[in-house]
Design a protein around this motif. Sequence first.
Motif, mmCIF file in Angstrom:
data_model
loop_
_atom_site.group_PDB
_atom_site.id
_atom_site.type_symbol
_atom_site.label_atom_id
_atom_site.label_comp_id
_atom_site.label_asym_id
_atom_site.label_seq_id
_atom_site.Cartn_x
_atom_site.Cartn_y
_atom_site.Cartn_z
ATOM 1 N N ARG A 79 0.714 -1.232 0.018
ATOM 2 C CA ARG A 79 -0.100 -0.152 0.147
ATOM 3 C C ARG A 79 0.722 1.141 0.073
ATOM 4 O O ARG A 79 0.359 2.321 -0.424
ATOM 5 N N ASN A 80 2.192 1.190 0.407
ATOM 6 C CA ASN A 80 2.906 2.275 0.515
ATOM 7 C C ASN A 80 3.958 2.350 -0.599
ATOM 8 O O ASN A 80 4.728 1.573 -0.706
ATOM 9 N N ASP A 123 -3.908 -2.704 -2.451
ATOM 10 C CA ASP A 123 -4.582 -3.275 -0.959
ATOM 11 C C ASP A 123 -5.013 -4.525 -1.076
ATOM 12 O O ASP A 123 -6.066 -4.831 -2.033
#
Length: 253
Positions: A39-40, A60
């Motif tokens: 997600r990052n 995600d």
Amino acid sequence: MSGLPRSSHALVTGGGRGIGREIASALARAGATVTVVGRNRATLDDAIASGSAHFAGVADVADQAAISATIKEAAARQPIDILIANAGVAESAPFAKSDAALFRRMIDVDFMGVVHAVQAVLPSMKDRRYGRIIAVASTAGLRGYAYASAYSAAKHAVVGLVRSLALELASTGVTVNAVCPGFTDTDLLAGSIDNIVKKTGRSREQAVAELSRHNPQGRLITPAEVADTVLWLCGEGAGAITGQAIAVAGGEI
């Protein structure tokens, strides 16, 4: 230990940090092309910059459409031979304070995240009659822990999925296994330690000792130890290993 098949493409969810990052790095060193998903974007880009991965996708795992699209994009570059379903979250609370939302969060990420990723890679693996699927579960998937009923339930579900799917796919050339680390020295565990310190007033050293006591060796597991187990399961010599939930836990299980 037999090595990886030549030109393998491995996809690691939650591959930007912690255990996932260590697994991605081990696979890359072993010669695989590695795609990390998370997600990052910053941690994923750092994984590429450090040589732990070659490609990255932001998604995600709880969002089926997003993870399916990301995996489809990765597979368009090269078919995926190895899936490491590692992405996960951990929250602790007494059962009386574990509401439906907490259970849903654990199930959506820790269990359905595995389901979504496997569903996205499996048709191609079956068509090519080869694949390695490895879920990073937990010793919480093999035993219970107080104050972690939602997390433990989700990880038990992962182990059940692995055992059932392995039987279903036994004749296809696709193996399905889980690795079940004990308490492992990662930033995710650091958050749990901070929570223990905050709620109990214990020192950080006391909190680490409390977690380490579950391991008969009296220590935390290292991410590298988990990665080494995963690498073995991905190798050509592990073709007969399927449906297993392997504890990496110093004898705890």
